[in-house]
Design a protein around this motif. Structure first.
Motif, PDB file in Angstrom:
ATOM      1  N   ASP A 187       0.877  -1.110  -0.003  1.00 51.32           N
ATOM      2  CA  ASP A 187      -0.190   0.045   0.152  1.00 51.32           C
ATOM      3  C   ASP A 187       0.591   1.201  -0.091  1.00 51.32           C
ATOM      4  O   ASP A 187       0.829   2.013   0.857  1.00 51.32           O
ATOM      5  CB  ASP A 187      -1.000   0.226   1.285  1.00 51.32           C
ATOM      6  CG  ASP A 187      -2.061  -1.036   1.201  1.00 51.32           C
ATOM      7  OD1 ASP A 187      -2.281  -1.815   0.150  1.00 51.32           O
ATOM      8  OD2 ASP A 187      -2.250  -1.570   2.451  1.00 51.32           O
ATOM      9  N   ILE A 229      -1.066   4.379   0.731  1.00 50.16           N
ATOM     10  CA  ILE A 229      -1.454   4.927   1.983  1.00 50.16           C
ATOM     11  C   ILE A 229      -0.231   5.628   2.848  1.00 50.16           C
ATOM     12  O   ILE A 229      -0.441   6.225   3.638  1.00 50.16           O
ATOM     13  CB  ILE A 229      -1.755   3.785   2.779  1.00 50.16           C
ATOM     14  CG1 ILE A 229      -3.167   3.133   2.124  1.00 50.16           C
ATOM     15  CG2 ILE A 229      -1.990   3.953   4.100  1.00 50.16           C
ATOM     16  CD1 ILE A 229      -3.837   1.816   2.757  1.00 50.16           C
ATOM     17  N   HIS A 230       1.216   4.872   2.380  1.00 50.02           N
ATOM     18  CA  HIS A 230       2.234   5.551   3.109  1.00 50.02           C
ATOM     19  C   HIS A 230       2.313   6.949   2.547  1.00 50.02           C
ATOM     20  O   HIS A 230       2.453   7.841   3.466  1.00 50.02           O
ATOM     21  CB  HIS A 230       3.456   4.790   2.769  1.00 50.02           C
ATOM     22  CG  HIS A 230       3.498   3.441   3.510  1.00 50.02           C
ATOM     23  ND1 HIS A 230       4.073   3.220   4.562  1.00 50.02           N
ATOM     24  CD2 HIS A 230       3.208   2.207   2.837  1.00 50.02           C
ATOM     25  CE1 HIS A 230       4.175   1.976   4.938  1.00 50.02           C
ATOM     26  NE2 HIS A 230       3.515   1.329   3.847  1.00 50.02           N
ATOM     27  N   SER A 272      -0.353   9.051   4.056  1.00 47.03           N
ATOM     28  CA  SER A 272      -0.257   9.482   5.723  1.00 47.03           C
ATOM     29  C   SER A 272       0.882  10.165   5.479  1.00 47.03           C
ATOM     30  O   SER A 272       0.754  11.447   6.608  1.00 47.03           O
ATOM     31  CB  SER A 272       0.379   8.005   6.312  1.00 47.03           C
ATOM     32  OG  SER A 272       0.937   8.117   7.595  1.00 47.03           O
ATOM     33  N   ASN A 322      -0.283  13.720   4.541  1.00 43.99           N
ATOM     34  CA  ASN A 322      -1.190  14.293   5.741  1.00 43.99           C
ATOM     35  C   ASN A 322      -0.451  14.692   6.993  1.00 43.99           C
ATOM     36  O   ASN A 322      -0.994  15.822   7.544  1.00 43.99           O
ATOM     37  CB  ASN A 322      -2.318  13.084   6.043  1.00 43.99           C
ATOM     38  CG  ASN A 322      -3.284  13.371   6.941  1.00 43.99           C
ATOM     39  OD1 ASN A 322      -3.909  14.393   6.757  1.00 43.99           O
ATOM     40  ND2 ASN A 322      -3.229  12.692   8.317  1.00 43.99           N
ATOM     41  N   SER A 323       0.319  14.172   7.362  1.00 42.08           N
ATOM     42  CA  SER A 323       1.221  14.402   8.426  1.00 42.08           C
ATOM     43  C   SER A 323       1.931  15.535   7.981  1.00 42.08           C
ATOM     44  O   SER A 323       1.867  16.516   9.084  1.00 42.08           O
ATOM     45  CB  SER A 323       2.105  13.313   8.674  1.00 42.08           C
ATOM     46  OG  SER A 323       1.421  12.151   9.210  1.00 42.08           O
ATOM     47  N   VAL A 374      -0.907   5.680  11.050  1.00 47.07           N
ATOM     48  CA  VAL A 374      -0.946   4.915   9.842  1.00 47.07           C
ATOM     49  C   VAL A 374       0.321   4.126   9.469  1.00 47.07           C
ATOM     50  O   VAL A 374       0.562   2.866   9.388  1.00 47.07           O
ATOM     51  CB  VAL A 374      -1.270   5.860   8.411  1.00 47.07           C
ATOM     52  CG1 VAL A 374      -0.999   4.734   7.164  1.00 47.07           C
ATOM     53  CG2 VAL A 374      -2.428   6.394   8.558  1.00 47.07           C
ATOM     54  N   GLU A 375       1.546   4.687   9.855  1.00 52.05           N
ATOM     55  CA  GLU A 375       2.831   4.151   9.853  1.00 52.05           C
ATOM     56  C   GLU A 375       2.693   3.180  10.702  1.00 52.05           C
ATOM     57  O   GLU A 375       3.591   1.913  10.802  1.00 52.05           O
ATOM     58  CB  GLU A 375       3.911   5.122   9.607  1.00 52.05           C
ATOM     59  CG  GLU A 375       5.200   4.541   9.217  1.00 52.05           C
ATOM     60  CD  GLU A 375       5.082   4.404   7.459  1.00 52.05           C
ATOM     61  OE1 GLU A 375       5.730   3.387   7.284  1.00 52.05           O
ATOM     62  OE2 GLU A 375       4.088   4.952   6.954  1.00 52.05           O
ATOM     63  N   TYR A 427       0.804   1.191  12.104  1.00 45.19           N
ATOM     64  CA  TYR A 427      -0.177   0.023  11.620  1.00 45.19           C
ATOM     65  C   TYR A 427       1.032  -1.073  10.963  1.00 45.19           C
ATOM     66  O   TYR A 427       1.299  -2.288  11.482  1.00 45.19           O
ATOM     67  CB  TYR A 427      -1.190   0.234  10.827  1.00 45.19           C
ATOM     68  CG  TYR A 427      -1.618  -1.067  10.139  1.00 45.19           C
ATOM     69  CD1 TYR A 427      -2.535  -1.884  11.008  1.00 45.19           C
ATOM     70  CD2 TYR A 427      -1.238  -1.488   8.879  1.00 45.19           C
ATOM     71  CE1 TYR A 427      -2.999  -3.005  10.246  1.00 45.19           C
ATOM     72  CE2 TYR A 427      -1.896  -2.829   8.300  1.00 45.19           C
ATOM     73  CZ  TYR A 427      -2.564  -3.629   9.039  1.00 45.19           C
ATOM     74  OH  TYR A 427      -3.292  -4.414   8.435  1.00 45.19           O
ATOM     75  N   THR A 466       8.339  10.196   8.729  1.00 43.04           N
ATOM     76  CA  THR A 466       7.332  10.543   9.744  1.00 43.04           C
ATOM     77  C   THR A 466       7.970  10.756  11.212  1.00 43.04           C
ATOM     78  O   THR A 466       7.281  11.386  11.903  1.00 43.04           O
ATOM     79  CB  THR A 466       6.776   8.938   9.824  1.00 43.04           C
ATOM     80  OG1 THR A 466       6.180   8.490   8.359  1.00 43.04           O
ATOM     81  CG2 THR A 466       5.695   8.850  10.952  1.00 43.04           C
ATOM     82  N   TYR A 513      -3.962   2.281  20.759  1.00 42.28           N
ATOM     83  CA  TYR A 513      -3.927   1.931  19.427  1.00 42.28           C
ATOM     84  C   TYR A 513      -3.312   0.429  19.448  1.00 42.28           C
ATOM     85  O   TYR A 513      -3.972  -0.607  18.756  1.00 42.28           O
ATOM     86  CB  TYR A 513      -2.864   2.544  18.811  1.00 42.28           C
ATOM     87  CG  TYR A 513      -3.195   2.272  17.138  1.00 42.28           C
ATOM     88  CD1 TYR A 513      -3.770   2.635  16.326  1.00 42.28           C
ATOM     89  CD2 TYR A 513      -2.063   1.236  16.651  1.00 42.28           C
ATOM     90  CE1 TYR A 513      -3.883   2.129  14.980  1.00 42.28           C
ATOM     91  CE2 TYR A 513      -2.046   0.842  15.354  1.00 42.28           C
ATOM     92  CZ  TYR A 513      -3.224   1.215  14.440  1.00 42.28           C
ATOM     93  OH  TYR A 513      -3.199   0.987  13.095  1.00 42.28           O
ATOM     94  N   TYR A 568      -5.402  -2.928  17.976  1.00 39.18           N
ATOM     95  CA  TYR A 568      -4.701  -3.840  17.151  1.00 39.18           C
ATOM     96  C   TYR A 568      -4.761  -5.266  17.550  1.00 39.18           C
ATOM     97  O   TYR A 568      -4.950  -6.325  16.766  1.00 39.18           O
ATOM     98  CB  TYR A 568      -3.402  -3.345  16.883  1.00 39.18           C
ATOM     99  CG  TYR A 568      -2.545  -4.240  15.823  1.00 39.18           C
ATOM    100  CD1 TYR A 568      -2.692  -3.923  14.668  1.00 39.18           C
ATOM    101  CD2 TYR A 568      -1.728  -5.505  16.284  1.00 39.18           C
ATOM    102  CE1 TYR A 568      -1.782  -4.587  13.557  1.00 39.18           C
ATOM    103  CE2 TYR A 568      -1.021  -6.109  15.264  1.00 39.18           C
ATOM    104  CZ  TYR A 568      -1.077  -5.571  14.057  1.00 39.18           C
ATOM    105  OH  TYR A 568      -0.302  -6.480  12.985  1.00 39.18           O
TER     106      TYR A 568
END
Length: 625
Positions: A258, A261-262, A265, A268-269, A499-500, A502, A523, A568, A572
């Motif tokens: 993905d 997604i990285h 994320s 977004n950050s 996200v990272e 996860y 990140t 979190y 999980y």
């Protein structure tokens, strides 16, 4: 538990030259001639992350309960790095005989006998989705898969299944035949290099008569838990030509799941931290500049000065906080861990940690922790002196031993559970002794040296005097109380990284290799900036509320993301894990607590240091009588 998958492989870089070549240790290619033997090594059996992870306990390949075939003379342990051992690798020789360019079909490995009591143990491991791990020419065994999100073909190095429990859930089938496909690249007509390893297991009831194995039988092998079992282990080998050169052979393994997604994320950050830094800078600049101008414009000869807000506590803000020794030790330990993480991520980011050298990332992490012990001593000494501490000898001792003792004791307790479960991930006594020697002989002396160097530089000077009598503190809004502020302040740093996180947890507990070190480094940078900015903002609000006890609040606000990280981790565990044993649950929450503690120390030290220098800059800009 085999958590080495998180640290195992960083993306390698190949330097190609027709005249000469440079290779990092463990990365030099090997040329095979036709008929030359290729060594096959076996690693520990680890649970695979399919729909849900069902266990965290790894088992030695030659655990007597599995009854796998052994090489003549017994298995031979292979030399491993300290990091590889610490994170669960146990690499041993095997009886498989493979020769370059020689295809074989239905080779009998051995005839094995499995007692009924061990059959239950094997069936339980099949139900828990355990996988086998072979290593051939430094490459892990894999299966060719397609990424459902991107459609890319990649080699999944998670291993291959011990058995199958999907066809008949009540009667697991043991995989006792392995189809091994070795991809090779031909340098010329006589020299070949291994560039890929694929293993596809099958369950075959191959026992025919007393001495013949039939690998083509359609019947699956089910181990009986009421009677003893006999079976053959067999394998076939096929060589497949590949156009992939040796220098790029890891590209098929280094697959980032993905990637969109990285990127989402990370972007977004970056937007969050950019907007946050801009807003905080504007608010503080406009508000503080007006305050400073007004305060500096006041005629000090006048009898009445209408001070309010943060100016009122200028005589209290540098007052010694409660437990300054513990605070300074925590700030020093957090700075130590932060520098260790940054340097290790830089090494991984630039490709200096070869994936051929198993456990290299964990080894470098341990070396950095050892060598940067001077950072904890230096930061702790200057912090303690700035806080007005005078008992430097106890502070020196605590800086060198407090948190290493807590962390080692915690890991030692979890190691007891691993030993009790007969897990191969239990750290051997010799390895424990080696780590302790690194601590006592290198890290602790460096910490002492850094402490004396910090004492030589002394305390940071205070821009204002401290009043002799502390002033009263008015009631504060609920969101500025200590624990509420810490929890609220941790939301944004956690939001920049969740996200990272996860993918990191999937690597730590799901034995999936993590390769996105570029994303991880960026990140980490974003989270550090967010932590510093949020802590400075909350500290300013606290001072405006005439609460001058900011020291511990700054540290707790900076480390507030640890609370959300632990929460979190609980989510999980509830959504992605299905741990069936008490030991696995204890291991999961034990390691989760340890990671949260480390995150708390790193974030707390970043927040405290940022708040300290922001406050010094703020109060050095005003005139006080």
């Amino acid at each position: 538990m085999r958590s080495a998958a998180f640290w195992a492989f960083a993306a390698s870089t190949a330097l190609l030259s027709p005249a000469a070549a440079f290779y990092l240790p463990g990365t030099a290619p090997r040329d095979y001639l036709v008929g030359e033997p290729i060594d096959v090594f076996v690693n520990t059996l680890t649970p695979m992350l399919n729909s849900k992870l069902k266990s965290l306990i790894s088992h030695d390949y030659y655990d007597e309960r599995f009854h796998f075939c052994q090489p003549p003379g017994g298995p031979v342990a292979q030399p491993e790095s300290l990091g590889s051992i610490l994170f669960g690798d146990r690499i041993l020789s095997s009886p498989y005989e493979i020769r370059m360019m020689e295809n074989t079909t239905c080779q009998t490995l051995c005839r094995s006998r499995v007692p009924r009591e061990d059959a239950k143990f094997i069936n339980d491991r099949i139900k828990e989705d355990y996988g086998l791990n072979f290593i051939i020419d430094g490459l892990p065994s894999s299966e060719m898969k397609r990424d459902s999100k991107t459609g890319e073909i990649f080699l999944d190095a998670e291993g291959f299944n011990l058995g199958d429990d999907e066809t008949e859930p009540d009667r697991p089938a043991l995989n006792n035949h392995y189809d091994i496909y070795i991809q090779y690249h031909a340098r010329d007509a006589h020299h070949f290099r291994v560039v890929g390893v694929l293993v596809y297991p099958r369950s075959v009831d191959s026992l025919v008569g007393n001495s013949e194995a039939n690998c083509f039988d359609d019947r699956q092998l089910h181990l009986s838990e009421t009677n003893d079992n006999e079976l053959y282990y067999t394998y076939s080998v096929s060589f497949l030509e590949s156009s992939v050169p040796w220098g790029l052979r890891w590209d098929s393994y280094l697959h980032v799941f993905d990637p969109k997604i990285h990127w989402f994320s990370l972007i977004n950050s970056l937007v969050i931290v950019g907007f946050l830094v801009f807003m905080v800078a504007m608010i503080l600049w406009r508000t503080i500049s007006k305050d400073i101008s007004r305060y500096n414009a006041i005629d000090l000869s006048e009898e009445v000065q209408e001070d309010y807000g943060w100016k009122l506590v200028h005589g209290e803000v540098f007052r010694q906080p409660q437990r300054p020794m513990v605070l300074s030790v925590m700030v020093g330990s957090g700075a130590h861990l932060a520098i260790m993480a940054i340097v290790t991520l830089l090494f991984a980011l630039f490709g200096f940690l070869s994936p051929s050298n198993r456990g290299s990332l964990a080894t470098v992490l341990l070396i950095c922790w050892t060598l940067f012990g001077c950072v904890s001593g230096y930061v702790s000494a200057r912090t303690y002196a700035t806080l007005g501490g005078e008992q430097w000898k106890p502070n020196l001792v605590l800086t060198a031993i407090l948190f290493p003792t807590i962390i080692f004791s915690f890991i030692g307790l979890l190691n007891v559970f691993l030993i009790g479960a007969s897990a191969s991930g239990a750290v051997p006594f010799g390895t424990i002794l080696a780590v302790l020697l690194l601590w006592f002989l290198i890290s602790a002396p460096l910490s002492v040296g850094g402490y004396f160097y910090g004492m030589k530089h002394g305390a940071f000077s205070s821009p204002v005097r401290v009043n002799s009598i502390p002033r009263q503190i008015p009631p504060k809004p609920w969101y500025l109380r200590t624990y509420q502020a810490a929890i609220l302040g941790g939301i944004l740093p956690f939001g920049a990284a969740f996200v990272e996180l996860y993918f990191v947890l999937s690597s730590l507990f799901g034995n999936r290799a993590y390769y996105a070190f570029g994303f991880l480094f960026l990140t980490f940078t974003v989270v550090a900036l967010t932590t510093a900015t949020v802590t400075v903002l909350f500290t300013y609000f606290v001072l405006c509320a005439e609460e001058y006890r900011w020291h511990w609040r700054a540290f707790l606000i900076g480390g507030g993301s640890a609370f959300w990280m632990f929460a979190y981790g609980v989510w999980y565990w509830a959504s992605r894990l299905s741990l069936g044993s008490f030991t696995s649950v204890v291991l999961y929450f034990g390691y989760l607590s340890l990671f949260s503690l480390l995150d708390f120390l790193v974030g707390g030290s970043i927040g405290y240091i940022a708040a300290h220098f922001a406050i010094r800059r703020l109060y050095s800009s005003i005139r006080v009588d």
